[in-house]
Design a protein around this motif. Structure first.
Motif, PDB file in Angstrom:
ATOM      1  N   THR A   1       0.994  -1.498  -0.252  1.00 13.92           N
ATOM      2  CA  THR A   1       0.162   0.123  -0.045  1.00 13.92           C
ATOM      3  C   THR A   1       1.084   1.131   0.269  1.00 13.92           C
ATOM      4  O   THR A   1       2.482   1.568   0.214  1.00 13.92           O
TER       5      THR A   1
ATOM      6  N   PHE B   1       0.710   3.596   2.117  1.00 10.74           N
ATOM      7  CA  PHE B   1       1.232   3.816   3.492  1.00 10.74           C
ATOM      8  C   PHE B   1       2.212   3.055   3.941  1.00 10.74           C
ATOM      9  O   PHE B   1       2.818   3.109   5.442  1.00 10.74           O
ATOM     10  N   TRP B   2       2.634   1.833   3.310  1.00 20.34           N
ATOM     11  CA  TRP B   2       3.366   0.412   4.382  1.00 20.34           C
ATOM     12  C   TRP B   2       4.141   0.581   3.197  1.00 20.34           C
ATOM     13  O   TRP B   2       4.993  -0.084   2.788  1.00 20.34           O
TER      14      TRP B   2
ATOM     15  N   ASP C   1      -5.174  -0.640  -1.658  1.00 17.80           N
ATOM     16  CA  ASP C   1      -5.646   0.637  -1.354  1.00 17.80           C
ATOM     17  C   ASP C   1      -6.096   1.935  -1.906  1.00 17.80           C
ATOM     18  O   ASP C   1      -7.259   2.143  -1.865  1.00 17.80           O
TER      19      ASP C   1
ATOM     20  N   SER D   1      -7.782  -1.128   3.355  1.00 18.95           N
ATOM     21  CA  SER D   1      -8.514   0.278   2.680  1.00 18.95           C
ATOM     22  C   SER D   1     -10.005  -0.324   3.662  1.00 18.95           C
ATOM     23  O   SER D   1     -10.742  -1.421   2.931  1.00 18.95           O
TER      24      SER D   1
ATOM     25  N   ALA E   1      -0.516  10.099  -0.681  1.00 20.41           N
ATOM     26  CA  ALA E   1      -0.384  10.458   0.666  1.00 20.41           C
ATOM     27  C   ALA E   1      -1.472  11.852   0.540  1.00 20.41           C
ATOM     28  O   ALA E   1      -1.844  11.500   2.065  1.00 20.41           O
TER      29      ALA E   1
ATOM     30  N   GLY F   1      -6.065   9.368   3.533  1.00 28.01           N
ATOM     31  CA  GLY F   1      -5.150   8.884   4.602  1.00 28.01           C
ATOM     32  C   GLY F   1      -5.160   7.598   4.226  1.00 28.01           C
ATOM     33  O   GLY F   1      -4.906   6.535   3.072  1.00 28.01           O
ATOM     34  N   ASP F   2      -4.321   6.354   5.709  1.00 29.11           N
ATOM     35  CA  ASP F   2      -4.332   5.289   5.230  1.00 29.11           C
ATOM     36  C   ASP F   2      -5.361   4.259   5.056  1.00 29.11           C
ATOM     37  O   ASP F   2      -6.730   5.125   5.350  1.00 29.11           O
ATOM     38  N   ARG F   3      -5.104   3.277   5.512  1.00 27.78           N
ATOM     39  CA  ARG F   3      -6.679   2.559   5.426  1.00 27.78           C
ATOM     40  C   ARG F   3      -7.895   3.038   5.860  1.00 27.78           C
ATOM     41  O   ARG F   3      -9.281   3.062   6.392  1.00 27.78           O
TER      42      ARG F   3
ATOM     43  N   ASP G   1      -6.342   7.840   8.208  1.00 26.86           N
ATOM     44  CA  ASP G   1      -5.459   8.750   9.340  1.00 26.86           C
ATOM     45  C   ASP G   1      -4.309   9.227   7.942  1.00 26.86           C
ATOM     46  O   ASP G   1      -4.332   8.490   7.241  1.00 26.86           O
TER      47      ASP G   1
ATOM     48  N   PHE H   1      -1.134  10.701   6.671  1.00 24.89           N
ATOM     49  CA  PHE H   1       0.800   9.877   6.983  1.00 24.89           C
ATOM     50  C   PHE H   1       1.965  10.742   5.901  1.00 24.89           C
ATOM     51  O   PHE H   1       0.577  11.320   5.062  1.00 24.89           O
TER      52      PHE H   1
ATOM     53  N   GLU I   1       1.816  14.567   2.326  1.00 22.50           N
ATOM     54  CA  GLU I   1       0.678  14.408   3.686  1.00 22.50           C
ATOM     55  C   GLU I   1      -0.895  14.995   3.350  1.00 22.50           C
ATOM     56  O   GLU I   1      -0.968  16.229   3.287  1.00 22.50           O
TER      57      GLU I   1
END
Length: 826
Positions: A640, A642-643, A665, A686, A706, A710-712, A715, A717, A778
């Protein structure tokens, strides 16, 4: 991919659910004429009575059981995250029921950790299949009464589709039967409640959409267009297309008929003329389209370009025909690889559905159909000379020995009620020809060495048959296990070592060579080139050796305690593999997945196939693409954003691999559209992926994403771009099959997201920023992306989708989901 093991702890709100009032009952009285035992004349009669009388409901009470005092870590939950709930077993019949001689078999995609009713025991069999046994003398259910089985399970439950149907009952001496109450694909019929933190009425991510004037906008969008005076009244076409085969021309005629363009008075002429095209259009699939009041003229860089020019003309036309502005279009694809992956292994999808998918992919200029033909739960293509692959691996039934079939998984039922099936050789050859007529390359995936249980168990059935006949050498030829292996492994989806092909036994390469050769022969019979072989290669690991677990004496409150002393890496206790270590051929079993990938790449190349693909972790042990025998090696990136997807894409590209983005995601279509718990899907990457999110994806500047999502969990990141921009080879959507138990579910999950995928794979938007090293993105913090431009572009796309393309999907018989957005005035 479809990966429950990737769940990490999430900050979810604790709450209690409404209770259905079950009654826990005491030990059974003596048999009476009013009991099931009193009326059952045979095991089959008792089975039928239990199947019609018992109903299993489920209530989930708390997704934060750890905070509520449940010892999730002591129970061995990954990340010490567990949930509590209740199984509620009700006698809806007219006779009493008690324990003795019967069991319930139920499915759980969450690992069940504890069952808190002394009248029952439970046992994990394999995968998501569990046996629940009522103990003699401990259970009596009068008509209308219920018994509650409190349980603790790993992770949490946020979707109704987390809880699987088709619990079945088995009585000694009789065929099993599904509980009639639970024989449904509507989870709300048996799921009593989900906790408050699972409740969300969000309709999607898309901002409000005002309808736009879109008469000149195709889907996918073109590189550039110029309007001309006048318009074309298009109600049908007469195609005069040089360079296309009869089948390819017929595919376009069929599309015209589907769209209701039945009048043949409009001439559409197409020629292959690359030297007449501008340099940025003179690429494979590029074309120039001139639309006048009298017809249309197409110049293509190649036959595909001519074909796509006609599809653009069809895109501009309303369903049923109408006026199109006169215009000049110059267009070319963004990526060479524009794909869609369909998982046939978990739950089979039938040829008519695949052909309908090919029709739609072709209409929107997608050109790679990646078929996931094997996994733990099924083998889906006939291989001459290996009948067990489909005879055993292609069907599921209640056979504990797995001699005749695989055990039921994913709510398939004890008699192959769903999920089973395979493509015969003739069906696959026919599908290849059909895809080629639509300029789509079919990529076969035979996943290995992990995710291979269907193959392993099928070849074990073959071994037993031939061994019993005294044909030992032949029996061993394609055997995929080391019979002396005692390795203790639990895979990502809760199978044991039989999920993994053992790369150290001779049968492994015998088997891969046989399968590659036979599938290559199918392409030859279809007179279609086989360009790409997908090796798979993902997730060869033991989940209990992951970061969310610790030893039994561990003190980390955020990790599950398991007996690490008995956990092994794959093949660690295989004498055949230890012999390779002792001979110095490998340093450890960690090298085996990459070693097998290299060996298979040599077999792939020997069959005249110039490209091998694999999921990124299947290539992680290699120095680079030059380690493999094929000219090209595709790395399918499934991190993803975010990963670390941006780093993964850059690193694999730097090693000479050709990255194809398959990011969960944005591109996993087995994930839910919205946060609403009634939307089915896995959600480890997601919680909500609607068509707007797919549309917003920036594939060539992954850090940019990003700033938009946001992330899953939504939020923020941050991602900072580093190094040079990776050369992205392409992108593809994924339709993993666990939650798609039938063809209807597949189409619901894929459409209309497939159209947003096509937009991004074909066309680079002006709001996509160039990749620049050192830029941080972000959500809510940086403001590099022109969100106004993104949303204006989205409004145009959404208008075309709603007003022009959905009616076309309806005419084609596609069972799409209604979009998550509405247009102004609706």
């Amino acid at each position: 991919m479809k990966r429950i093991a990737h769940f990490a702890r999430a900050g979810l709100l604790a709450a209690a659910a409404a209770l259905l009032p079950p009654v826990a009952l005491a030990a059974s009285p003596a048999a009476s004429p009013d009991s099931a035992a009193g009326i059952a004349k045979s095991p089959a009669a008792l089975t039928a009575f239990l199947a019609s009388s018992l109903a299993l409901r489920v209530a989930i009470d708390n997704n934060h059981a750890n905070a509520a005092g449940v010892p999730c870590a002591d129970l061995g939950a990954d990340g010490a995250a567990c949930a509590t709930g209740r199984l509620i077993l009700t006698n809806q019949g007219s006779k009493a029921i008690w324990a003795g001689g019967w069991k319930l078999y139920t499915h759980s995609i969450r690992r069940l950790l504890r069952l808190d009713n002394p009248a029952f025991t439970f046992e994990h069999l394999t995968g998501d299949l569990y046996a629940i046994t009522p103990l003699p003398g401990k259970l009596f259910l009068a008509p209308g009464q219920s018994v509650t089985l409190p349980f603790v399970a790993e992770y949490w439950y946020l979707r109704y589709s987390d809880l699987l149907p088709r619990t079945f009952v088995a009585v000694d001496g009789a065929a099993p039967a599904i509980l009639q109450f639970n024989d449904t694909d509507d989870e709300t019929k048996y799921v009593v409640s989900l906790p408050a933190d699972a409740q969300n009425n969000s309709t999607g991510n898309a901002p409000p959409v005002a309808a736009q004037p879109v008469s000149t906008r195709a889907l996918p969008s073109v590189k550039r267009e110029q309007t001309l005076p006048g318009s074309l009244d298009l109600h049908g076409v007469q195609l005069e297309l040089a360079g296309l085969s009869m089948g390819q021309v017929q595919a376009l005629r069929d599309r015209a008929q589907t769209l209701g363009l039945d009048d043949s008075r409009t001439h559409v002429v197409g020629v292959v003329a690359p030297k007449r095209l501008p340099a940025d259009i003179a690429v494979p699939g590029g074309y120039r389209l001139a639309i006048t009041a009298h017809g249309a003229f197409i110049e293509g860089d190649d036959p595909a370009g001519v074909y796509y020019g006609v599809q653009t003309l069809f895109s501009l036309a309303p369903a049923g025909g109408g006026r199109i502005p006169a215009m000049l279009v110059e267009d070319a694809p963004r990526f060479a690889y524009r794909g869609m992956q369909v998982d046939l292994a978990r739950n089979f999808k039938h040829p008519p559905t695949l052909r309908r998918l090919i029709d739609q992919m072709s209409a929107y200029k997608l050109n790679r159909l990646h078929l996931h033909l094997s996994d733990d739960e099924g083998w889906r293509i006939e291989i001459p000379g290996l009948p067990e692959l489909t005879g055993v691996g292609g069907r599921r039934c209640f056979d504990l020995s797995e001699t005749h079939c695989l055990l039921p998984e994913l709510a398939s039922g004890p008699e192959n009620q769903s999920g089973g099936g395979y493509l015969t050789r003739d069906q696959f050859v026919s599908l290849l020809r059909y895809a080629a007529d639509h300029f789509i390359e079919v990529i076969p995936e035979i996943d290995m060495p992990a995710h291979a249980r269907a193959a392993v168990m099928s070849m074990e059935a073959r071994y037993r048959r031939l061994h019993a006949e005294g044909r030992e050498q032949e029996a061993m030829q394609y055997r995929l296990i080391d019979p002396q292996d005692t390795t203790n492994v639990t895979t990502v989806q809760f199978y044991d070592r039989h999920s993994d092909i053992n790369p150290c036994v001779p049968g492994a390469l015998n088997f891969t060579g046989k399968v590659i050769h036979e599938i290559a022969a199918m392409y030859a019979d279809a007179q279609v080139p086989l360009h790409t072989w997908q090796f798979g290669g993902d997730e060869a690991k033991n989940i209990f050796l992951g970061g969310g677990f610790q030893a039994l004496n561990g003190t980390d409150p955020n990790k599950g305690r398991v007996n690490l002393a008995i956990q092994d890496k794959p093949w660690a206790r295989s004498p055949a593999c230890m012999a390779l270590v002792q001979r110095g051929e490998i340093k450890s079993t960690d090298e085996l997945p990459t070693r097998l990938a290299k060996q298979v790449s040599a077999q792939v190349a020997a069959n005249g196939i110039d490209t091998m693909g694999a999921w990124e972790d299947g290539l992680s042990g290699a120095n680079g693409a030059s380690d493999f025998s094929t000219r090209h090696v595709i790395s399918a990136i499934w991190d993803t954003v975010f990963w670390g997807a941006a780093d993964s894409a850059r690193n694999y590209a730097a090693k000479g691999f050709e990255p194809v983005l398959a990011l969960p995601d944005y591109l996993y279509f087995d994930f839910p559209y919205t946060l609403n718990p009634h939307e089915r899907g896995y959600y480890w990457g997601s919680h909500a992926t609607d068509e707007y999110k797919v549309f917003s994806f920036a594939p060539e500047n992954l850090p940019q994403n990003a700033e938009v999502f946001g992330d899953r969990n939504g939020d923020p990141f941050s991602v900072t771009s580093t190094g040079s921009a990776p050369a992205i080879h392409g992108m593809q959507g994924q339709a993993w099959g666990e939650v798609m138990r039938n063809d209807r579910f597949l189409e619901y999950m894929v459409y209309p997201r497939l159209l947003a995928l096509a937009e991004r794979a074909w066309h680079r938007a002006d709001w996509e920023l160039p990749y620049t090293a050192g830029v941080t993105y972000e959500l809510g913090v940086t403001h590099h992306v022109d969100m106004g431009a993104l949303n204006r572009d989205w409004a145009g796309f959404a208008t075309v989708l709603k007003e022009r393309e959905l009616p076309k999907l309806s005419r084609a018989g596609v069972g799409y989901r209604q979009p998550t957005f509405t247009l102004t005035g609706e």
